[in-house]
Design an enzyme around this catalytic site. Structure first.
Site, PDB file in Angstrom:
ATOM      1  N   GLU A  41       0.824  -1.121   0.187  1.00 45.52           N
ATOM      2  CA  GLU A  41       0.164  -0.201  -0.043  1.00 45.52           C
ATOM      3  C   GLU A  41       0.898   1.208  -0.013  1.00 45.52           C
ATOM      4  O   GLU A  41       0.301   2.515   0.286  1.00 45.52           O
ATOM      5  CB  GLU A  41      -0.998  -0.087   1.218  1.00 45.52           C
ATOM      6  CG  GLU A  41      -1.878  -1.206   0.988  1.00 45.52           C
ATOM      7  CD  GLU A  41      -3.019  -0.932   2.059  1.00 45.52           C
ATOM      8  OE1 GLU A  41      -3.046  -0.221   3.187  1.00 45.52           O
ATOM      9  OE2 GLU A  41      -4.205  -1.651   1.953  1.00 45.52           O
ATOM     10  N   GLY A 116      -8.198 -18.379  -4.932  1.00 47.12           N
ATOM     11  CA  GLY A 116      -9.412 -18.419  -4.360  1.00 47.12           C
ATOM     12  C   GLY A 116      -9.213 -18.220  -2.935  1.00 47.12           C
ATOM     13  O   GLY A 116     -10.447 -18.144  -2.122  1.00 47.12           O
ATOM     14  N   SER A 119     -11.630 -15.086  -1.995  1.00 52.51           N
ATOM     15  CA  SER A 119     -13.265 -15.220  -1.881  1.00 52.51           C
ATOM     16  C   SER A 119     -13.510 -16.297  -0.734  1.00 52.51           C
ATOM     17  O   SER A 119     -14.536 -16.064  -0.097  1.00 52.51           O
ATOM     18  CB  SER A 119     -13.496 -16.106  -3.103  1.00 52.51           C
ATOM     19  OG  SER A 119     -13.429 -15.353  -4.305  1.00 52.51           O
ATOM     20  N   TYR A 152     -13.886  -7.047  -5.309  1.00 54.87           N
ATOM     21  CA  TYR A 152     -14.956  -6.515  -4.421  1.00 54.87           C
ATOM     22  C   TYR A 152     -16.204  -6.463  -4.937  1.00 54.87           C
ATOM     23  O   TYR A 152     -17.103  -6.954  -4.646  1.00 54.87           O
ATOM     24  CB  TYR A 152     -14.740  -5.610  -3.525  1.00 54.87           C
ATOM     25  CG  TYR A 152     -13.413  -5.748  -2.724  1.00 54.87           C
ATOM     26  CD1 TYR A 152     -13.149  -6.962  -1.839  1.00 54.87           C
ATOM     27  CD2 TYR A 152     -12.337  -4.762  -2.552  1.00 54.87           C
ATOM     28  CE1 TYR A 152     -12.273  -6.995  -1.186  1.00 54.87           C
ATOM     29  CE2 TYR A 152     -11.220  -4.757  -1.712  1.00 54.87           C
ATOM     30  CZ  TYR A 152     -11.270  -6.134  -1.072  1.00 54.87           C
ATOM     31  OH  TYR A 152     -10.033  -6.273  -0.384  1.00 54.87           O
TER      32      TYR A 152
END
Length: 182
Positions: A41, A116, A119, A152
């Site tokens: 970030e 995955g 999710s 998202y």
């Protein structure tokens, strides 16, 4: 919760990811993941929390939780590597009159992305919300992180227009009226 076998790159090869609740004993790896997230970030200097801070935060009754994803890894301690984390805390909605969940940080190490795990984290967080009767699962995303925005949205999350996040911290926090310094 165990995920189906995935191909996660050279560090782990083909493996099965498992999700589990973190404990205070996981504090060192959580601190490491937070530093990696801060690098991603573009704010590495902002991640000042250490393992002792996360150990204290994860004590029972704090309203803070963390889910870790683990994959089998040759050469890793115990043959397992932590691939990512989802760290959250409880909130309260006066409009709904019940608690919710704020996802503070979700981070999957680069070698394990697109397998995955992200999710699966949301599935587990949704399960926790349902189990506890929480009315919301909320989180913020950096404006420039377009891959996260797409991910998202694909999950069904919607940005909340009309709200701006504000923050008071550091010296400004200490200088608020009525605040005393020790």
């Amino acid at each position: 919760m165990t995920l189906p076998p995935t191909s996660t790159g050279p560090s782990t090869g083909s493996s099965t990811a498992t999700l589990r609740a973190a404990t205070a004993a996981d504090a060192p790896v959580i601190a490491e993941l937070v530093r990696e997230l801060a690098e991603y970030e573009r704010e590495p200097q902002a991640a000042t929390a250490g393992a002792e801070d996360f150990a204290r935060a994860l004590e029972p009754g704090t309203g803070i939780g963390c889910v870790l994803a683990e994959v089998a890894a040759d050469g890793a301690p115990g043959g397992v590597e932590v691939a990512g984390m989802a760290l959250w805390y409880t909130t309260f909605s006066t409009w709904q009159g019940r608690q919710g969940m704020w996802l503070e940080d979700l981070f999957v190490r680069p070698a394990h992305r697109r397998a995955g795990i992200g999710s699966a984290f949301f599935g587990e967080l949704g399960r926790i919300c349902a189990q506890r009767g929480f009315g919301r699962l909320e989180f913020s995303v950096l404006d420039w992180n377009t891959p996260a925005h797409a991910f998202y949205r694909a999950l069904g999350a919607l940005p909340q227009d009309g709200w701006t996040v504000w923050r008071v911290d550091g010296e400004r926090l200490a200088a608020l009226p009525g605040t005393t310094s020790s």
